[in-house]
Design a protein around this motif. Sequence first.
Motif, mmCIF file in Angstrom:
data_model
loop_
_atom_site.group_PDB
_atom_site.id
_atom_site.type_symbol
_atom_site.label_atom_id
_atom_site.label_comp_id
_atom_site.label_asym_id
_atom_site.label_seq_id
_atom_site.Cartn_x
_atom_site.Cartn_y
_atom_site.Cartn_z
ATOM 1 N N LEU A 73 0.825 -1.208 0.000
ATOM 2 C CA LEU A 73 0.000 0.000 0.000
ATOM 3 C C LEU A 73 0.856 1.253 0.000
ATOM 4 N N VAL A 74 1.876 1.283 0.859
ATOM 5 C CA VAL A 74 2.739 2.461 0.939
ATOM 6 C C VAL A 74 3.520 2.645 -0.367
ATOM 7 N N SER A 75 3.922 1.559 -1.010
ATOM 8 C CA SER A 75 4.615 1.668 -2.296
ATOM 9 C C SER A 75 3.735 2.349 -3.339
ATOM 10 N N LEU A 76 2.463 1.981 -3.377
ATOM 11 C CA LEU A 76 1.543 2.618 -4.322
ATOM 12 C C LEU A 76 1.329 4.089 -3.973
ATOM 13 N N LEU A 77 1.225 4.394 -2.688
ATOM 14 C CA LEU A 77 1.081 5.790 -2.265
ATOM 15 C C LEU A 77 2.329 6.600 -2.631
ATOM 16 N N ALA A 78 3.508 6.006 -2.421
ATOM 17 C CA ALA A 78 4.756 6.705 -2.758
ATOM 18 C C ALA A 78 4.844 6.960 -4.256
ATOM 19 N N GLU A 79 4.465 5.980 -5.051
ATOM 20 C CA GLU A 79 4.476 6.157 -6.509
ATOM 21 C C GLU A 79 3.519 7.274 -6.927
ATOM 22 N N THR B 209 15.660 9.845 -2.312
ATOM 23 C CA THR B 209 16.002 9.935 -0.901
ATOM 24 C C THR B 209 14.714 10.109 -0.117
ATOM 25 N N GLY B 210 14.809 10.320 1.194
ATOM 26 C CA GLY B 210 13.614 10.367 2.028
ATOM 27 C C GLY B 210 13.243 8.975 2.507
ATOM 28 N N GLY B 211 12.405 8.907 3.532
ATOM 29 C CA GLY B 211 12.086 7.638 4.161
ATOM 30 C C GLY B 211 11.498 6.608 3.223
ATOM 31 N N ALA B 212 10.557 7.019 2.355
ATOM 32 C CA ALA B 212 9.876 6.046 1.491
ATOM 33 C C ALA B 212 10.831 5.407 0.495
ATOM 34 N N LEU B 213 11.552 6.212 -0.267
ATOM 35 C CA LEU B 213 12.379 5.666 -1.343
ATOM 36 C C LEU B 213 13.627 4.960 -0.840
ATOM 37 N N THR B 214 14.107 5.317 0.349
ATOM 38 C CA THR B 214 15.330 4.682 0.856
ATOM 39 C C THR B 214 15.041 3.464 1.723
ATOM 40 N N ARG B 215 13.851 3.400 2.324
ATOM 41 C CA ARG B 215 13.570 2.307 3.263
ATOM 42 C C ARG B 215 12.613 1.257 2.708
ATOM 43 N N LEU B 216 11.813 1.583 1.714
ATOM 44 C CA LEU B 216 10.971 0.564 1.091
ATOM 45 C C LEU B 216 11.834 -0.356 0.237
ATOM 46 N N PRO B 217 11.518 -1.632 0.174
ATOM 47 C CA PRO B 217 12.374 -2.575 -0.573
ATOM 48 C C PRO B 217 12.355 -2.352 -2.077
ATOM 49 N N ASP B 218 11.338 -1.655 -2.590
ATOM 50 C CA ASP B 218 11.233 -1.471 -4.043
ATOM 51 C C ASP B 218 11.359 0.000 -4.447
ATOM 52 N N GLU C 257 13.656 1.696 -6.118
ATOM 53 C CA GLU C 257 13.999 1.914 -7.518
ATOM 54 C C GLU C 257 12.814 1.587 -8.425
ATOM 55 N N ALA C 258 12.089 0.517 -8.118
ATOM 56 C CA ALA C 258 10.930 0.142 -8.933
ATOM 57 C C ALA C 258 9.838 1.208 -8.862
ATOM 58 N N ILE C 259 9.669 1.835 -7.693
ATOM 59 C CA ILE C 259 8.687 2.923 -7.554
ATOM 60 C C ILE C 259 9.011 4.049 -8.530
ATOM 61 N N ARG D 24 10.885 3.840 -11.281
ATOM 62 C CA ARG D 24 10.733 3.346 -12.662
ATOM 63 C C ARG D 24 9.261 3.410 -13.087
ATOM 64 N N ARG D 25 8.378 2.965 -12.216
ATOM 65 C CA ARG D 25 6.953 2.985 -12.563
ATOM 66 C C ARG D 25 6.447 4.415 -12.710
ATOM 67 N N ALA D 26 6.918 5.304 -11.848
ATOM 68 C CA ALA D 26 6.484 6.698 -11.933
ATOM 69 C C ALA D 26 6.923 7.338 -13.246
ATOM 70 N N LEU D 27 8.160 7.065 -13.652
ATOM 71 C CA LEU D 27 8.673 7.656 -14.887
ATOM 72 C C LEU D 27 8.031 7.034 -16.124
ATOM 73 N N ALA D 28 7.510 5.819 -15.995
ATOM 74 C CA ALA D 28 6.909 5.135 -17.145
ATOM 75 C C ALA D 28 5.488 5.605 -17.433
ATOM 76 N N ARG D 29 4.908 6.391 -16.526
ATOM 77 C CA ARG D 29 3.548 6.878 -16.765
ATOM 78 C C ARG D 29 3.514 7.785 -17.997
ATOM 79 N N GLU D 30 2.417 7.745 -18.718
ATOM 80 C CA GLU D 30 2.301 8.516 -19.967
ATOM 81 C C GLU D 30 2.402 10.013 -19.686
ATOM 82 N N SER D 31 3.156 10.724 -20.523
ATOM 83 C CA SER D 31 3.377 12.165 -20.316
ATOM 84 C C SER D 31 3.608 12.860 -21.653
ATOM 85 N N ARG D 32 2.607 12.830 -22.506
ATOM 86 C CA ARG D 32 2.785 13.314 -23.885
ATOM 87 C C ARG D 32 3.174 14.781 -23.955
#
Length: 458
Positions: A340-346, A387-396, A398-400, A402-410
């Motif tokens: 849940l927190v990974s989705l919120l962070a993304e 950096t920050g608690g979410a991106l440094t302490r959640l196990p995924d 880098e994947a968060i 990657r998924r954020a950057l992959a969202r469509e942004s025409r």
Amino acid sequence: MKQADLLIAEIGSTTTVVSAFHQLNTDPVLLGQGQFRTTVSEGDVNIGLAGAIRDLEEQLGEALRYDRLMASSSAAGGLRMTVHGLVYDMTVRAAREAALGAGANLKFVTAGRLRRSDLAKIREIGPNIILLAGGVDYGERETALYNAELIRSLNLAVPVIYAGNVENQEEIRLIFEGSPNRLYVVDNVYPRIDELNIEPTRKVIQAVFEEHITHAGGMEHIRDLVDGHIIPTPGAVMEASILLKEELGNLVCADIGGATTDIHSCTADSDEFAGILLEPEPEHKRTVEGDLGMYVNRMTVLDLVTDRELDSRLGLDRAEAVRRSEALPPIPDTAQDLALVSLLAETALVTALRRHAGVLKEYFGPSGRKLAALGKDLTPVKHFIGTGGALTRLPDGEAIIRRALARESRLELLPRPDINIWIDRDYIMASLGVMSLQYPEAARKLARKSLSIPEGTP
């Protein structure tokens, strides 16, 4: 007894973290970290500092001797500032960018002549610093002088930085002569039309913060322990980002915390879009999103997640997602909570990036449809730092990203999805920003270690 060359404290609103570093002049190492609750509300921040050092000694298993102690701070309300300029899209925006880049918590921004209600608001806020701008060099003079007289009349013992029309400097000095305001005069943040000059003001803001932070409630005795630099924590992250930009090239640093999400970008405009940009943007830009946090504002972030995402990613309906989010602990430890927190962070990261980045605008001119760019161009970015608690302490983490950057942004000027991603595993970006003010080479080496950047990159 363990020896450290340098301790750096990150004094947050709730927690104080102390990091110990050694061998700064050769092969710098992070010896360890300790933490304790921040004790500004108890009247003395040093109680928390001493507690964090004791915790560090317990982690190390022995007493610690250190040569120097430096710090960053967002306690006692952080760096509260008000900014007052002439035209909102020109001098006001330039002054605002300088304040945010320095790590300020902007409480009030005005354009044009101050009104009585504005003065009442300034008095109510009780800012740490007032930034006054207005007019290009040798352009309009009267608004900044008028505002200076009114700010002087408030009789507040608050530092004032003047970063407006150079032709006003002597008169501004006369206005504040004999006042309780300590006046700092710096180069104009907007010297010519479509030209930003925010770096001198950014540096002065941090210096003024360091000089006056000891007057904040609970911080009066901080110099009893801290003998080196003290700068705002968001400003420290910006300093580290600037240092790494010199090392790596164009980059973005995202700091997802419990209450806010900060985006720092250090990049020049791309050749592709520079010719169609409508307004100048600073090379070093920070935005702070006070509604995007993993704990304090998690319900606000949840509102941005679609029902489809909740179902496909977590197998939850809206009601169950709300229930679980309300019950989230400060540090999630179950697989369900982590997902849940990974989705919120993304979601927080996607939203913050889109607010930070510029966009392409289509319009029709005499020769047909045209394209213009408005805002910060992030397309040349080659490196993304988490950096920050979410991106440094959640196990995924880098994947968060990657998924954020992959969202469509025409039509959005966002980083490309295939850039390098680095995670601040030691969670020391703010500490390295403070360190870089005096030990830049050690900060570079420690950054590469924390981010696991191979030698020779880029």
